[in-house]
Design a protein around this motif. Structure first.
Motif, short mmCIF file in Angstrom:
data_model
loop_
_atom_site.label_atom_id
_atom_site.label_comp_id
_atom_site.label_asym_id
_atom_site.label_seq_id
_atom_site.Cartn_x
_atom_site.Cartn_y
_atom_site.Cartn_z
N TYR A 49 -0.58 23.43 -30.96
CA TYR A 49 -1.46 22.87 -31.91
C TYR A 49 -0.47 21.03 -31.95
CZ TYR A 49 -5.23 25.67 -31.98
OH TYR A 49 -6.57 27.10 -31.73
N ALA A 50 0.59 21.09 -32.51
CA ALA A 50 1.48 20.62 -32.80
C ALA A 50 1.76 20.28 -31.34
CB ALA A 50 2.40 21.20 -33.62
N VAL A 51 2.38 20.99 -31.34
CA VAL A 51 2.88 20.34 -29.53
C VAL A 51 1.98 19.49 -28.74
CG1 VAL A 51 3.89 21.30 -27.33
CG2 VAL A 51 4.76 21.99 -29.47
N ALA A 52 1.04 20.57 -29.12
CA ALA A 52 -0.52 19.62 -27.93
C ALA A 52 -1.10 18.13 -29.06
CB ALA A 52 -1.81 20.44 -28.00
N ALA A 53 -0.14 17.85 -30.05
CA ALA A 53 -0.96 16.58 -30.82
C ALA A 53 -0.04 15.71 -30.07
CB ALA A 53 -1.00 16.96 -32.15
N VAL A 54 1.04 16.28 -29.64
CA VAL A 54 3.15 15.07 -29.51
C VAL A 54 2.34 14.57 -28.58
CG1 VAL A 54 4.50 14.89 -29.59
CG2 VAL A 54 3.94 16.28 -31.85
N MET A 204 -1.95 25.82 -23.71
CA MET A 204 -3.49 25.36 -22.79
C MET A 204 -4.17 26.47 -23.97
SD MET A 204 -4.68 27.85 -19.25
CE MET A 204 -4.51 29.36 -20.20
N PHE A 205 -4.36 26.88 -24.52
CA PHE A 205 -5.91 27.14 -25.40
C PHE A 205 -5.65 26.37 -26.46
CE2 PHE A 205 -6.29 31.67 -23.85
CZ PHE A 205 -7.75 31.77 -23.56
N ALA A 206 -4.28 25.83 -27.09
CA ALA A 206 -4.35 24.19 -28.19
C ALA A 206 -5.13 23.03 -27.54
CB ALA A 206 -2.76 24.45 -28.46
N ILE A 207 -4.36 23.19 -26.35
CA ILE A 207 -4.69 21.83 -25.63
C ILE A 207 -6.75 21.39 -26.25
CG2 ILE A 207 -5.48 20.64 -23.25
CD1 ILE A 207 -2.87 19.61 -24.74
N ALA A 208 -7.22 22.47 -25.48
CA ALA A 208 -8.78 22.91 -24.66
C ALA A 208 -9.73 22.56 -26.53
CB ALA A 208 -8.72 24.01 -24.38
N GLY A 209 -8.71 22.91 -27.45
CA GLY A 209 -9.19 22.33 -28.77
C GLY A 209 -9.42 20.46 -28.70
N ALA A 371 -13.07 25.68 -16.87
CA ALA A 371 -13.38 24.39 -16.12
C ALA A 371 -13.79 23.06 -16.48
CB ALA A 371 -14.45 24.72 -15.02
N ALA A 372 -13.60 22.60 -17.49
CA ALA A 372 -13.97 21.86 -18.54
C ALA A 372 -12.10 21.96 -18.93
CB ALA A 372 -14.77 22.11 -19.13
N THR A 373 -11.94 22.42 -19.00
CA THR A 373 -10.26 22.01 -20.05
C THR A 373 -9.00 21.63 -18.24
OG1 THR A 373 -9.88 24.36 -21.14
CG2 THR A 373 -7.90 23.62 -20.76
N ALA A 374 -9.47 22.28 -17.40
CA ALA A 374 -8.08 21.70 -16.25
C ALA A 374 -9.25 20.12 -15.59
CB ALA A 374 -8.93 23.10 -15.00
N GLY A 375 -10.18 20.07 -15.81
CA GLY A 375 -11.06 18.70 -15.88
C GLY A 375 -10.35 17.89 -16.90
N VAL A 416 2.39 19.15 -16.89
CA VAL A 416 2.81 20.37 -17.32
C VAL A 416 1.58 21.29 -17.75
CG1 VAL A 416 4.17 22.04 -19.11
CG2 VAL A 416 5.60 19.88 -17.91
N CYS A 417 0.64 20.47 -18.99
CA CYS A 417 -0.25 21.26 -18.78
C CYS A 417 -1.12 21.65 -17.71
CB CYS A 417 -1.12 20.80 -20.27
SG CYS A 417 -0.54 20.24 -22.12
N LEU A 418 -1.25 20.47 -16.82
CA LEU A 418 -2.22 21.02 -16.03
C LEU A 418 -2.07 21.72 -15.17
CD1 LEU A 418 -4.93 20.04 -14.28
CD2 LEU A 418 -3.49 18.50 -13.22
N PHE A 419 -0.84 22.03 -14.47
CA PHE A 419 0.11 23.14 -13.67
C PHE A 419 -0.29 24.67 -14.82
CE2 PHE A 419 4.07 26.29 -13.15
CZ PHE A 419 3.68 26.18 -11.53
N ILE A 420 0.07 24.52 -16.18
CA ILE A 420 -0.28 25.79 -16.34
C ILE A 420 -1.19 26.14 -16.31
CG2 ILE A 420 0.20 26.49 -19.02
CD1 ILE A 420 2.12 24.97 -19.35
N THR A 421 -2.52 25.15 -16.23
CA THR A 421 -3.68 25.71 -16.94
C THR A 421 -4.49 26.36 -15.58
OG1 THR A 421 -4.39 23.99 -18.18
CG2 THR A 421 -6.11 24.33 -17.55
#
Length: 469
Positions: A49-54, A204-209, A371-375, A416-421
Protein backbone atom coordinates in the motif's frame (compact mmCIF):
# COMPACT_ATOMS: atom_id res chain seq x y z
CA UNK A 1 -33.02 29.53 -18.16
CA UNK A 2 -31.82 25.92 -18.35
CA UNK A 3 -28.82 25.40 -16.12
CA UNK A 4 -25.75 23.67 -17.55
CA UNK A 5 -23.40 24.08 -14.60
CA UNK A 6 -23.30 22.50 -11.18
CA UNK A 7 -22.97 24.45 -7.98
CA UNK A 8 -21.73 23.67 -4.50
CA UNK A 9 -19.51 24.83 -1.66
CA UNK A 10 -17.44 21.70 -1.13
CA UNK A 11 -14.16 22.22 0.68
CA UNK A 12 -11.16 19.86 0.69
CA UNK A 13 -12.56 17.85 3.61
CA UNK A 14 -15.90 17.16 1.91
CA UNK A 15 -14.23 16.11 -1.34
CA UNK A 16 -11.82 13.87 0.54
CA UNK A 17 -14.86 12.22 2.15
CA UNK A 18 -16.25 11.56 -1.35
CA UNK A 19 -13.13 9.94 -2.76
CA UNK A 20 -12.08 8.04 0.38
CA UNK A 21 -15.63 6.67 0.60
CA UNK A 22 -15.27 5.52 -3.01
CA UNK A 23 -12.19 3.60 -1.93
CA UNK A 24 -14.40 1.77 0.63
CA UNK A 25 -11.74 1.52 3.36
CA UNK A 26 -13.45 -1.10 5.51
CA UNK A 27 -14.24 -3.19 2.45
CA UNK A 28 -10.58 -3.07 1.44
CA UNK A 29 -9.32 -3.95 4.92
CA UNK A 30 -11.84 -6.76 5.40
CA UNK A 31 -11.75 -8.10 1.83
CA UNK A 32 -8.62 -7.17 -0.08
CA UNK A 33 -6.06 -7.37 2.74
CA UNK A 34 -6.53 -11.11 3.42
CA UNK A 35 -6.63 -11.89 -0.31
CA UNK A 36 -3.56 -9.75 -0.97
CA UNK A 37 -1.71 -11.63 1.77
CA UNK A 38 -2.82 -15.04 0.52
CA UNK A 39 -2.11 -14.52 -3.17
CA UNK A 40 0.58 -11.87 -2.88
CA UNK A 41 3.53 -11.51 -0.55
CA UNK A 42 2.16 -12.65 2.81
CA UNK A 43 3.32 -10.69 5.83
CA UNK A 44 5.04 -8.18 3.54
CA UNK A 45 1.75 -7.20 1.88
CA UNK A 46 1.11 -4.06 4.01
CA UNK A 47 4.17 -2.47 2.39
CA UNK A 48 2.47 -2.72 -1.01
CA UNK A 49 0.00 0.00 0.00
CA UNK A 50 2.91 2.33 0.69
CA UNK A 51 4.47 1.47 -2.69
CA UNK A 52 1.13 2.06 -4.44
CA UNK A 53 0.68 5.38 -2.64
CA UNK A 54 4.14 6.55 -3.76
CA UNK A 55 3.43 5.65 -7.41
CA UNK A 56 0.08 7.43 -7.32
CA UNK A 57 1.56 10.43 -5.52
CA UNK A 58 4.11 10.81 -8.33
CA UNK A 59 1.24 10.60 -10.81
CA UNK A 60 -0.72 13.18 -8.81
CA UNK A 61 2.09 15.76 -9.00
CA UNK A 62 1.59 16.23 -12.75
CA UNK A 63 -2.17 15.70 -12.46
CA UNK A 64 -2.47 18.54 -9.95
CA UNK A 65 -0.01 20.81 -11.76
CA UNK A 66 -2.14 20.59 -14.89
CA UNK A 67 -5.44 20.96 -13.01
CA UNK A 68 -5.43 24.78 -13.10
CA UNK A 69 -5.06 24.60 -16.89
CA UNK A 70 -8.01 22.22 -17.27
CA UNK A 71 -11.12 24.12 -16.12
CA UNK A 72 -13.51 21.31 -17.09
CA UNK A 73 -14.99 18.92 -14.53
CA UNK A 74 -14.31 15.90 -16.75
CA UNK A 75 -11.27 14.56 -14.87
CA UNK A 76 -9.14 12.11 -16.85
CA UNK A 77 -10.59 12.53 -20.32
CA UNK A 78 -10.33 16.33 -20.16
CA UNK A 79 -6.61 15.94 -19.50
CA UNK A 80 -6.17 13.39 -22.28
CA UNK A 81 -7.94 15.60 -24.83
CA UNK A 82 -5.92 18.65 -23.87
CA UNK A 83 -2.64 16.76 -24.12
CA UNK A 84 -3.24 14.20 -26.88
CA UNK A 85 -6.15 15.52 -28.91
CA UNK A 86 -9.86 15.08 -29.41
CA UNK A 87 -9.81 11.40 -30.46
CA UNK A 88 -7.85 10.03 -27.51
CA UNK A 89 -9.88 12.31 -25.25
CA UNK A 90 -13.14 10.75 -26.41
CA UNK A 91 -11.58 7.32 -26.10
CA UNK A 92 -10.59 8.07 -22.52
CA UNK A 93 -14.14 9.30 -21.81
CA UNK A 94 -15.69 6.04 -22.98
CA UNK A 95 -13.04 4.04 -21.13
CA UNK A 96 -13.85 5.97 -17.94
CA UNK A 97 -17.57 5.24 -18.27
CA UNK A 98 -16.92 1.52 -18.68
CA UNK A 99 -14.38 1.42 -15.85
CA UNK A 100 -16.51 3.22 -13.26
CA UNK A 101 -19.64 1.35 -14.32
CA UNK A 102 -17.75 -1.90 -13.77
CA UNK A 103 -16.49 -1.01 -10.31
CA UNK A 104 -19.90 0.25 -9.25
CA UNK A 105 -21.56 -2.92 -10.55
CA UNK A 106 -19.01 -5.04 -8.68
CA UNK A 107 -19.75 -3.31 -5.39
CA UNK A 108 -23.52 -3.45 -5.96
CA UNK A 109 -23.25 -7.24 -6.31
CA UNK A 110 -21.24 -7.55 -3.10
CA UNK A 111 -23.63 -5.16 -1.32
CA UNK A 112 -26.70 -7.25 -2.14
CA UNK A 113 -25.01 -10.38 -0.83
CA UNK A 114 -23.62 -8.72 2.33
CA UNK A 115 -26.94 -7.08 3.18
CA UNK A 116 -28.79 -10.38 2.90
CA UNK A 117 -26.18 -12.12 5.08
CA UNK A 118 -26.43 -9.39 7.71
CA UNK A 119 -30.22 -9.35 7.88
CA UNK A 120 -30.42 -13.15 8.07
CA UNK A 121 -28.36 -13.05 11.28
CA UNK A 122 -31.07 -10.84 12.78
CA UNK A 123 -33.93 -13.17 11.81
CA UNK A 124 -34.97 -11.63 8.48
CA UNK A 125 -35.85 -14.29 5.87
CA UNK A 126 -33.21 -14.73 3.19
CA UNK A 127 -34.09 -13.13 -0.15
CA UNK A 128 -32.34 -13.18 -3.53
CA UNK A 129 -29.29 -10.87 -3.43
CA UNK A 130 -30.50 -8.87 -6.42
CA UNK A 131 -33.61 -7.66 -4.55
CA UNK A 132 -31.42 -5.98 -1.95
CA UNK A 133 -29.21 -4.62 -4.71
CA UNK A 134 -32.17 -3.04 -6.50
CA UNK A 135 -33.26 -1.43 -3.23
CA UNK A 136 -29.76 -0.01 -2.76
CA UNK A 137 -29.79 1.30 -6.35
CA UNK A 138 -33.08 3.11 -5.68
CA UNK A 139 -31.78 4.80 -2.52
CA UNK A 140 -28.53 5.74 -4.25
CA UNK A 141 -30.46 7.21 -7.17
CA UNK A 142 -32.58 9.31 -4.83
CA UNK A 143 -29.52 10.76 -3.08
CA UNK A 144 -27.77 11.34 -6.40
CA UNK A 145 -30.77 13.31 -7.68
CA UNK A 146 -30.52 15.77 -4.82
CA UNK A 147 -27.89 18.46 -4.10
CA UNK A 148 -24.32 17.17 -3.77
CA UNK A 149 -24.05 18.50 -0.20
CA UNK A 150 -26.62 15.89 0.93
CA UNK A 151 -24.52 13.05 -0.48
CA UNK A 152 -21.46 14.62 1.12
CA UNK A 153 -23.07 14.58 4.57
CA UNK A 154 -24.28 10.97 4.19
CA UNK A 155 -20.86 9.81 3.02
CA UNK A 156 -19.18 11.72 5.84
CA UNK A 157 -21.19 9.95 8.55
CA UNK A 158 -20.71 6.49 7.04
CA UNK A 159 -17.01 7.04 6.43
CA UNK A 160 -16.29 8.22 9.97
CA UNK A 161 -18.05 5.14 11.39
CA UNK A 162 -16.17 2.59 9.31
CA UNK A 163 -12.79 4.24 9.82
CA UNK A 164 -13.44 4.49 13.57
CA UNK A 165 -13.97 0.74 14.04
CA UNK A 166 -10.81 -0.10 12.08
CA UNK A 167 -8.78 2.46 14.04
CA UNK A 168 -10.07 0.97 17.29
CA UNK A 169 -8.88 -2.44 16.10
CA UNK A 170 -5.49 -0.97 15.18
CA UNK A 171 -5.14 0.62 18.62
CA UNK A 172 -6.24 -2.55 20.39
CA UNK A 173 -3.66 -4.65 18.54
CA UNK A 174 -0.88 -2.15 19.24
CA UNK A 175 -2.00 -1.74 22.87
CA UNK A 176 -1.73 -5.48 23.48
CA UNK A 177 1.59 -5.69 21.67
CA UNK A 178 0.31 -7.87 18.85
CA UNK A 179 -0.06 -11.63 19.03
CA UNK A 180 0.98 -13.53 22.12
CA UNK A 181 3.48 -15.63 20.20
CA UNK A 182 5.20 -13.16 17.85
CA UNK A 183 4.27 -9.67 19.01
CA UNK A 184 4.06 -6.77 16.55
CA UNK A 185 5.03 -7.63 12.99
CA UNK A 186 8.36 -6.39 11.62
CA UNK A 187 8.00 -8.01 8.21
CA UNK A 188 7.36 -4.69 6.47
CA UNK A 189 10.85 -3.57 7.52
CA UNK A 190 12.62 -6.50 5.86
CA UNK A 191 13.17 -6.58 2.10
CA UNK A 192 13.20 -10.36 1.94
CA UNK A 193 9.70 -10.48 3.47
CA UNK A 194 8.36 -7.76 1.19
CA UNK A 195 9.70 -9.50 -1.92
CA UNK A 196 8.61 -12.99 -0.85
CA UNK A 197 5.81 -14.84 -2.61
CA UNK A 198 4.30 -12.80 -5.43
CA UNK A 199 4.84 -9.08 -4.66
CA UNK A 200 3.58 -8.14 -8.12
CA UNK A 201 0.18 -9.62 -7.38
CA UNK A 202 0.25 -7.92 -3.99
CA UNK A 203 0.87 -4.57 -5.68
CA UNK A 204 -2.01 -5.23 -8.06
CA UNK A 205 -4.45 -5.71 -5.18
CA UNK A 206 -3.02 -2.68 -3.37
CA UNK A 207 -3.48 -0.41 -6.40
CA UNK A 208 -7.10 -1.55 -6.69
CA UNK A 209 -7.74 -0.19 -3.20
CA UNK A 210 -7.05 3.36 -4.39
CA UNK A 211 -9.60 3.40 -7.22
CA UNK A 212 -11.56 6.65 -7.04
CA UNK A 213 -8.92 8.98 -5.53
CA UNK A 214 -8.59 10.87 -8.82
CA UNK A 215 -12.29 11.78 -8.75
CA UNK A 216 -11.39 14.96 -6.85
CA UNK A 217 -11.23 16.75 -10.22
CA UNK A 218 -14.77 15.61 -11.11
CA UNK A 219 -16.15 17.87 -8.35
CA UNK A 220 -14.38 20.99 -9.67
CA UNK A 221 -17.62 22.91 -10.40
CA UNK A 222 -18.91 22.23 -6.90
CA UNK A 223 -15.69 23.08 -5.05
CA UNK A 224 -15.46 26.25 -2.99
CA UNK A 225 -12.14 27.35 -4.56
CA UNK A 226 -11.22 24.83 -7.30
CA UNK A 227 -7.62 25.93 -7.91
CA UNK A 228 -6.76 25.40 -4.24
CA UNK A 229 -9.37 22.87 -3.10
CA UNK A 230 -8.73 20.20 -5.77
CA UNK A 231 -4.93 19.91 -5.25
CA UNK A 232 -5.32 19.83 -1.46
CA UNK A 233 -8.06 17.22 -1.66
CA UNK A 234 -6.07 15.04 -4.07
CA UNK A 235 -2.93 14.93 -1.93
CA UNK A 236 -4.93 14.55 1.28
CA UNK A 237 -6.93 11.64 -0.14
CA UNK A 238 -3.78 9.79 -1.17
CA UNK A 239 -2.09 10.33 2.19
CA UNK A 240 -5.18 9.32 4.18
CA UNK A 241 -5.83 6.21 2.09
CA UNK A 242 -2.18 5.16 1.94
CA UNK A 243 -1.49 5.54 5.66
CA UNK A 244 -4.80 3.99 6.69
CA UNK A 245 -4.39 0.90 4.52
CA UNK A 246 -0.72 0.38 5.39
CA UNK A 247 -1.22 0.68 9.14
CA UNK A 248 -4.44 -1.34 9.22
CA UNK A 249 -3.01 -4.18 7.12
CA UNK A 250 0.05 -4.25 9.39
CA UNK A 251 -2.23 -4.37 12.45
CA UNK A 252 -4.14 -7.35 11.03
CA UNK A 253 -0.86 -9.20 10.47
CA UNK A 254 0.36 -8.25 13.95
CA UNK A 255 -2.91 -9.41 15.52
CA UNK A 256 -2.28 -12.98 14.38
CA UNK A 257 1.49 -13.11 14.09
CA UNK A 258 3.14 -13.30 10.69
CA UNK A 259 3.00 -17.06 10.11
CA UNK A 260 -0.49 -17.48 11.58
CA UNK A 261 -1.81 -14.47 9.64
CA UNK A 262 -0.76 -15.94 6.30
CA UNK A 263 -2.30 -19.30 7.23
CA UNK A 264 -5.57 -17.62 8.27
CA UNK A 265 -5.65 -15.49 5.11
CA UNK A 266 -5.40 -18.63 3.00
CA UNK A 267 -7.93 -20.60 5.05
CA UNK A 268 -10.63 -17.99 5.87
CA UNK A 269 -10.04 -14.71 4.02
CA UNK A 270 -13.67 -13.63 4.16
CA UNK A 271 -13.96 -13.71 7.95
CA UNK A 272 -10.37 -12.95 8.97
CA UNK A 273 -10.88 -9.30 9.93
CA UNK A 274 -14.22 -9.92 11.65
CA UNK A 275 -12.65 -12.70 13.74
CA UNK A 276 -9.67 -10.46 14.52
CA UNK A 277 -12.04 -7.74 15.70
CA UNK A 278 -13.89 -10.17 17.98
CA UNK A 279 -10.61 -11.34 19.50
CA UNK A 280 -9.39 -7.85 20.31
CA UNK A 281 -12.59 -5.83 20.81
CA UNK A 282 -15.22 -8.43 21.77
CA UNK A 283 -18.12 -10.15 20.02
CA UNK A 284 -20.24 -6.98 19.91
CA UNK A 285 -17.54 -5.27 17.85
CA UNK A 286 -17.61 -8.20 15.44
CA UNK A 287 -21.30 -7.51 14.80
CA UNK A 288 -20.53 -3.81 14.34
CA UNK A 289 -17.98 -4.70 11.66
CA UNK A 290 -20.64 -6.67 9.79
CA UNK A 291 -23.02 -3.69 9.87
CA UNK A 292 -20.33 -1.20 8.88
CA UNK A 293 -19.18 -3.42 6.03
CA UNK A 294 -22.62 -2.97 4.49
CA UNK A 295 -22.52 0.79 5.08
CA UNK A 296 -19.00 0.88 3.60
CA UNK A 297 -20.24 -0.79 0.44
CA UNK A 298 -23.19 1.60 0.24
CA UNK A 299 -20.93 4.62 0.69
CA UNK A 300 -18.76 3.29 -2.14
CA UNK A 301 -21.62 2.92 -4.63
CA UNK A 302 -23.02 6.33 -3.70
CA UNK A 303 -19.66 7.95 -4.32
CA UNK A 304 -19.22 6.24 -7.69
CA UNK A 305 -22.80 7.11 -8.62
CA UNK A 306 -21.94 10.78 -8.10
CA UNK A 307 -18.77 10.44 -10.17
CA UNK A 308 -20.53 8.65 -13.04
CA UNK A 309 -23.39 11.15 -13.06
CA UNK A 310 -20.89 13.96 -13.45
CA UNK A 311 -19.11 12.17 -16.27
CA UNK A 312 -22.43 11.85 -18.11
CA UNK A 313 -23.21 15.48 -17.30
CA UNK A 314 -19.91 16.68 -18.79
CA UNK A 315 -20.34 14.53 -21.92
CA UNK A 316 -23.88 15.82 -22.35
CA UNK A 317 -22.64 19.39 -22.12
CA UNK A 318 -20.02 18.60 -24.76
CA UNK A 319 -22.67 17.13 -27.12
CA UNK A 320 -20.92 13.75 -27.06
CA UNK A 321 -24.04 12.33 -25.41
CA UNK A 322 -27.59 13.81 -25.60
CA UNK A 323 -27.56 17.47 -24.54
CA UNK A 324 -30.28 16.87 -21.93
CA UNK A 325 -27.73 15.03 -19.80
CA UNK A 326 -25.76 18.27 -19.52
CA UNK A 327 -28.55 20.11 -17.70
CA UNK A 328 -28.65 20.60 -13.96
CA UNK A 329 -31.66 20.77 -11.65
CA UNK A 330 -32.99 24.31 -11.10
CA UNK A 331 -33.29 23.83 -7.34
CA UNK A 332 -30.82 21.08 -6.38
CA UNK A 333 -28.15 22.22 -8.88
CA UNK A 334 -27.43 18.54 -9.43
CA UNK A 335 -27.01 16.49 -12.65
CA UNK A 336 -30.48 15.07 -12.07
CA UNK A 337 -31.10 13.64 -15.54
CA UNK A 338 -27.64 12.09 -15.68
CA UNK A 339 -28.31 10.62 -12.23
CA UNK A 340 -31.55 9.04 -13.43
CA UNK A 341 -29.85 7.57 -16.50
CA UNK A 342 -26.99 6.25 -14.41
CA UNK A 343 -29.47 4.65 -11.99
CA UNK A 344 -31.21 2.93 -14.89
CA UNK A 345 -27.91 1.65 -16.32
CA UNK A 346 -26.86 0.22 -12.96
CA UNK A 347 -30.20 -1.54 -12.57
CA UNK A 348 -29.96 -2.97 -16.09
CA UNK A 349 -26.41 -4.26 -15.57
CA UNK A 350 -27.30 -6.01 -12.32
CA UNK A 351 -30.49 -7.40 -13.86
CA UNK A 352 -28.41 -9.03 -16.59
CA UNK A 353 -26.04 -10.48 -13.99
CA UNK A 354 -28.92 -11.82 -11.92
CA UNK A 355 -30.69 -13.20 -15.00
CA UNK A 356 -27.50 -15.05 -15.96
CA UNK A 357 -27.43 -16.66 -12.51
CA UNK A 358 -24.02 -15.21 -11.59
CA UNK A 359 -22.76 -15.48 -8.04
CA UNK A 360 -22.76 -11.96 -6.53
CA UNK A 361 -19.27 -12.29 -5.01
CA UNK A 362 -17.31 -14.97 -6.86
CA UNK A 363 -18.45 -13.77 -10.29
CA UNK A 364 -20.16 -10.34 -10.29
CA UNK A 365 -17.76 -8.74 -7.81
CA UNK A 366 -14.61 -10.55 -8.94
CA UNK A 367 -15.11 -10.16 -12.67
CA UNK A 368 -16.20 -6.55 -12.67
CA UNK A 369 -13.56 -5.43 -10.14
CA UNK A 370 -10.89 -7.13 -12.27
CA UNK A 371 -12.05 -5.19 -15.32
CA UNK A 372 -12.13 -1.95 -13.31
CA UNK A 373 -8.56 -2.39 -12.05
CA UNK A 374 -7.20 -2.78 -15.58
CA UNK A 375 -9.37 0.09 -16.84
CA UNK A 376 -8.33 2.60 -14.21
CA UNK A 377 -4.64 1.84 -14.73
CA UNK A 378 -5.01 2.35 -18.49
CA UNK A 379 -6.81 5.63 -17.85
CA UNK A 380 -4.06 6.89 -15.56
CA UNK A 381 -1.41 5.78 -18.05
CA UNK A 382 -3.07 7.80 -20.82
CA UNK A 383 -3.41 10.78 -18.49
CA UNK A 384 0.27 10.61 -17.53
CA UNK A 385 1.29 10.67 -21.19
CA UNK A 386 -1.07 13.59 -21.82
CA UNK A 387 0.39 15.57 -18.90
CA UNK A 388 3.96 15.10 -20.13
CA UNK A 389 3.08 15.94 -23.73
CA UNK A 390 1.04 19.04 -22.87
CA UNK A 391 3.65 20.60 -20.60
CA UNK A 392 6.35 19.87 -23.19
CA UNK A 393 4.36 21.60 -25.93
CA UNK A 394 2.81 24.48 -23.98
CA UNK A 395 5.65 25.47 -21.64
CA UNK A 396 2.85 26.75 -19.38
CA UNK A 397 4.81 25.45 -16.38
CA UNK A 398 8.56 24.82 -16.53
CA UNK A 399 9.12 23.33 -13.06
CA UNK A 400 11.17 20.19 -13.75
CA UNK A 401 9.84 18.14 -10.83
CA UNK A 402 6.19 19.00 -11.39
CA UNK A 403 6.09 18.66 -15.19
CA UNK A 404 8.83 16.20 -16.12
CA UNK A 405 10.46 14.07 -13.42
CA UNK A 406 7.55 13.19 -11.12
CA UNK A 407 5.05 12.55 -13.97
CA UNK A 408 7.70 10.48 -15.79
CA UNK A 409 8.38 8.33 -12.73
CA UNK A 410 4.64 7.97 -12.16
CA UNK A 411 4.20 6.87 -15.79
CA UNK A 412 6.87 4.19 -15.39
CA UNK A 413 5.29 2.91 -12.18
CA UNK A 414 1.82 2.79 -13.71
CA UNK A 415 3.13 0.96 -16.79
CA UNK A 416 4.59 -1.75 -14.54
CA UNK A 417 1.32 -2.00 -12.59
CA UNK A 418 -0.73 -2.27 -15.80
CA UNK A 419 1.53 -5.00 -17.14
CA UNK A 420 1.21 -6.96 -13.89
CA UNK A 421 -2.56 -6.54 -13.87
CA UNK A 422 -3.10 -7.62 -17.48
CA UNK A 423 -0.78 -10.59 -17.00
CA UNK A 424 -2.67 -11.69 -13.88
CA UNK A 425 -6.18 -10.68 -14.98
CA UNK A 426 -7.28 -14.31 -15.40
CA UNK A 427 -6.64 -14.72 -11.66
CA UNK A 428 -9.14 -11.91 -10.95
CA UNK A 429 -11.83 -13.38 -13.20
CA UNK A 430 -11.94 -16.93 -11.93
CA UNK A 431 -9.02 -18.30 -13.95
CA UNK A 432 -10.69 -17.81 -17.34
CA UNK A 433 -8.20 -16.73 -20.00
CA UNK A 434 -11.07 -16.21 -22.46
CA UNK A 435 -12.95 -13.86 -20.14
CA UNK A 436 -9.73 -11.94 -19.45
CA UNK A 437 -9.20 -11.47 -23.19
CA UNK A 438 -12.80 -10.29 -23.61
CA UNK A 439 -12.31 -7.69 -20.85
CA UNK A 440 -9.04 -6.52 -22.39
CA UNK A 441 -10.77 -6.25 -25.75
CA UNK A 442 -13.68 -4.20 -24.40
CA UNK A 443 -11.32 -1.74 -22.69
CA UNK A 444 -9.19 -1.29 -25.80
CA UNK A 445 -12.22 -1.03 -28.10
CA UNK A 446 -13.71 1.73 -25.93
CA UNK A 447 -10.62 3.86 -26.63
CA UNK A 448 -10.63 2.94 -30.33
CA UNK A 449 -14.34 3.77 -30.50
CA UNK A 450 -13.71 7.26 -29.15
CA UNK A 451 -10.97 7.89 -31.70
CA UNK A 452 -13.29 6.65 -34.49
CA UNK A 453 -16.13 8.91 -33.31
CA UNK A 454 -13.81 11.91 -33.40
CA UNK A 455 -13.01 11.14 -37.03
CA UNK A 456 -16.65 10.59 -38.02
CA UNK A 457 -17.88 13.68 -36.13
CA UNK A 458 -15.04 16.23 -36.29
CA UNK A 459 -17.01 18.82 -34.30
CA UNK A 460 -17.43 16.60 -31.25
CA UNK A 461 -15.10 17.30 -28.33
CA UNK A 462 -14.91 16.43 -24.67
CA UNK A 463 -14.12 20.04 -23.83
CA UNK A 464 -17.09 21.23 -21.75
CA UNK A 465 -19.44 23.77 -23.30
CA UNK A 466 -20.09 26.38 -20.61
CA UNK A 467 -23.00 28.76 -20.39
CA UNK A 468 -23.83 31.09 -17.57
CA UNK A 469 -26.77 29.86 -15.46
Amino acid sequence: MTETRLQGTLGPGAIVFMVVAAAAPLTVVAGSVPIGMALGNGAGYPAMYAVAAVILMLFAVGFVAMARHVPDAGAFYSYVEKGLGRGPGLGAAFLALITYTAVQGAVYGYLGFALDELLVTYGVPSLPWWLWTLAAIAVTGLLGYRHIDLSGRVLGVLLVAEIAIVLLLDLAVVGRGGSDTEGLSTGVLHLDTITSGAPGIGLMFAIAGFIGFEATAVFRDEARDPDRTIPRATYAALVVIGVFYSVSAWAVVSGWGESAAVAQANANPGTMVAVTTEQYLGSAAGHVVQVLLVSSLFACVLSFHNVLSRYLFALGGAAVLPAALGRSHSRHHSPHLSSLVQTGCAAALLAVCAGAGLDPVAEVFAWLSGAATAGILLLMLLTSVAVLVWFHRSRADTRFWHTRLAPGLGLAGLAVCLFITVRNLPLLVGGSQTLALVIDGVLVLSVVGGIALARVRPGVSTARLRTTP
